[in-house]
Design an enzyme around this catalytic site. Structure first.
Site, PDB file in Angstrom:
ATOM      1  N   MET A  36       0.024  15.279  14.343  1.00 36.12           N
ATOM      2  CA  MET A  36      -0.528  14.645  15.535  1.00 36.12           C
ATOM      3  C   MET A  36       0.512  14.528  16.654  1.00 36.12           C
ATOM      4  O   MET A  36       0.215  14.787  17.827  1.00 36.12           O
ATOM      5  CB  MET A  36      -1.081  13.254  15.186  1.00 36.12           C
ATOM      6  CG  MET A  36      -1.819  12.612  16.347  1.00 36.12           C
ATOM      7  SD  MET A  36      -2.431  10.963  16.006  1.00 36.12           S
ATOM      8  CE  MET A  36      -3.725  11.287  14.821  1.00 36.12           C
ATOM      9  N   ARG A  94     -26.250  32.568  32.079  1.00 33.63           N
ATOM     10  CA  ARG A  94     -25.876  31.185  31.800  1.00 33.63           C
ATOM     11  C   ARG A  94     -26.536  30.273  32.836  1.00 33.63           C
ATOM     12  O   ARG A  94     -27.196  29.313  32.498  1.00 33.63           O
ATOM     13  CB  ARG A  94     -24.340  31.083  31.848  1.00 33.63           C
ATOM     14  CG  ARG A  94     -23.774  29.772  31.421  1.00 33.63           C
ATOM     15  CD  ARG A  94     -22.253  29.792  31.435  1.00 33.63           C
ATOM     16  NE  ARG A  94     -21.712  29.946  32.787  1.00 33.63           N
ATOM     17  CZ  ARG A  94     -20.412  29.902  33.080  1.00 33.63           C
ATOM     18  NH1 ARG A  94     -19.511  29.734  32.111  1.00 33.63           N
ATOM     19  NH2 ARG A  94     -19.991  30.038  34.321  1.00 33.63           N
ATOM     20  N   LYS A 131     -11.356  22.394  39.081  1.00 39.25           N
ATOM     21  CA  LYS A 131     -12.112  21.659  38.061  1.00 39.25           C
ATOM     22  C   LYS A 131     -11.181  21.286  36.900  1.00 39.25           C
ATOM     23  O   LYS A 131     -10.089  21.852  36.766  1.00 39.25           O
ATOM     24  CB  LYS A 131     -13.283  22.514  37.569  1.00 39.25           C
ATOM     25  CG  LYS A 131     -12.859  23.834  36.921  1.00 39.25           C
ATOM     26  CD  LYS A 131     -14.044  24.768  36.717  1.00 39.25           C
ATOM     27  CE  LYS A 131     -13.598  26.094  36.126  1.00 39.25           C
ATOM     28  NZ  LYS A 131     -14.697  27.075  36.102  1.00 39.25           N
ATOM     29  N   TYR A 150       2.253  18.774   6.428  1.00 44.21           N
ATOM     30  CA  TYR A 150       0.983  18.423   5.773  1.00 44.21           C
ATOM     31  C   TYR A 150       0.420  19.597   4.989  1.00 44.21           C
ATOM     32  O   TYR A 150       0.487  20.758   5.421  1.00 44.21           O
ATOM     33  CB  TYR A 150      -0.044  18.014   6.822  1.00 44.21           C
ATOM     34  CG  TYR A 150       0.158  16.615   7.362  1.00 44.21           C
ATOM     35  CD1 TYR A 150       0.064  15.514   6.510  1.00 44.21           C
ATOM     36  CD2 TYR A 150       0.427  16.413   8.694  1.00 44.21           C
ATOM     37  CE1 TYR A 150       0.241  14.230   7.008  1.00 44.21           C
ATOM     38  CE2 TYR A 150       0.594  15.131   9.201  1.00 44.21           C
ATOM     39  CZ  TYR A 150       0.504  14.039   8.342  1.00 44.21           C
ATOM     40  OH  TYR A 150       0.671  12.776   8.839  1.00 44.21           O
TER      41      TYR A 150
END
Ligand SMILES: *Cc1c(COP(=O)(O)O)cnc(C)c1O
Length: 358
Positions: free
Chosen positions: A302, A130, A34, A254
């Site tokens: 980024m 679940r 998956k 940053y």
């Protein structure tokens, strides 16, 4: 070309698959592919396991169709079953094994007109809460589905919540709940994820479901993958694209969130959060350059991140930087970031080219 690549070692993948199967001689295995084979590339992973795998497991019909196109005969298990009634027809057309995790899914199946009957996996909610039927409901549905025209095989599956924590009491409860249905006739039974394959032989039964271990990461918080005999399949490698001296007291990146406590040598690396590297990785998260660990310094941008090279004066622009992989376990990076290897591997984004070693 941007110096960032995820190199996937398909020989390591095959080694890990063989190791999983070797844990339970006689059992078959659905290789869990998956989420684009946990980020490794489903095409290449299915192709690499083509002749060894008994089957594959996926999360949805779209993934199953992709695997079926690569492998015309393998069993392919839809782990969450069908999300809407019409999907049963596609599942039958593709010849899938389908989980049935609740009453709505079971009713929809009995109302479906299928071109051929399906292999079903009744899912027991053994304690994870679940998906799945309670044990009494599962008995009722077993009786209703047995012999229905839409049904070929009836199988039983469940999933562990805590098999990654050695000796967790819920694991024994879940196993007991699963085995309490032993009197029902099932074609096959499946319970073991990677953690249970490696640590819980009583849970091996007929079909294993190895996921993370195929990719060479550890399912356990406290045990590293190499000690388990696993080989890391993915190495994420960038480059030092710049180096500068930063005076004591100056900040990096940053938010000016990292301050040099002494004169520092700062390296800039060609990987950022848009590549899947976690933006919340704290200062000190390890990266590997020239076989040595260096600490992340400052916020992840980024497209880039910065490292403190003060303890590695021989580092030069152009040096390869391993974010994780053969020289730096993904689990170690994950731990530093407060997450798990699964998340780091699956979130490597599409812009990172995958390169394959055979
Ligand atoms: C993803 C998944 C697995 C594989 O789990 P790992 O911990 O990666 O081995 C097995 N079973 C089910 C139902 C899953 O969803």
């Amino acid at each position: 070309m941007r110096p960032l690549v995820a190199t996937v070692d398909l020989a390591a993948l095959r080694h890990n698959h063989a190791l999983a199967k070797g844990c339970a001689p006689g059992a078959r295995a659905f290789a869990v592919v998956k989420a684009n084979a946990y980020g490794h590339g489903v095409r290449e992973v299915v192709t690499a396991l083509h002749d060894d795998a008994d089957g594959f497991a996926v999360a949805c019909l779209e993934e199953a169709a992709e695997v079926r196109a690569l492998h015309p005969s393998a069993r392919i298990l839809l782990l969450e079953g069908c999300f809407e009634p019409l999907e049963y027809q596609v599942a039958a057309h593709l010849g899938l094994d389908v989980a049935v995790q609740g009453g709505e899914q079971a009713e929809a199946l009995l109302a479906a007109e299928l071109e051929r009957p399906l292999n079903l996996w009744l899912k027991l909610d053994s304690g994870m809460h679940r998906l799945g039927f309670s044990a009494p409901d599962l008995r009722d549905w077993h009786a209703r589905l047995q012999g229905a025209r839409q049904v070929a095989e009836l199988n039983l599956m469940s999933h562990f919540a805590c098999a990654d924590e050695q000796g967790h009491p819920l694991t024994a409860q879940q196993l007991e709940s699963f085995l309490s249905l032993a009197d029902l006739p099932f074609a096959g039974r499946s319970l073991a994820n990677s953690a249970a394959i490696l640590s819980l032989p009583q849970a091996h039964l007929d079909w294993l479901r190895p996921g993370i271990m195929l990719y060479g990461a550890s399912p356990f918080a406290g045990r590293d993958a190499t000690a388990l005999g696993l080989q890391p399949a993915m190495s994420l490698t960038a480059q030092l694209i710049a180096i500068r001296e930063v005076p004591a007291g100056e900040t990096v990146g940053y938010g000016a969130a990292w301050r040099a406590g002494r004169p520092a040598r700062i390296g800039t690396v060609s990987c950022g959060y848009a590549d899947g590297y976690p933006r919340n990785a704290p200062a000190g998260t390890p990266l590997a350059i020239r076989g040595r660990r260096v600490p992340l310094a400052g916020r992840v941008s980024m497209d880039m991140l910065t490292v403190d090279l003060s303890e590695l004066p021989e580092a030069r622009p152009g040096d390869p930087v391993e974010l994780w992989g053969a020289g730096l376990p993904v689990d170690e990076v994950a731990r530093a970031c407060g997450t798990i290897g699964y998340e780091l591997l699956t979130r490597v984004t599409a812009r990172v080219p995958r390169r394959y070693r055979f």
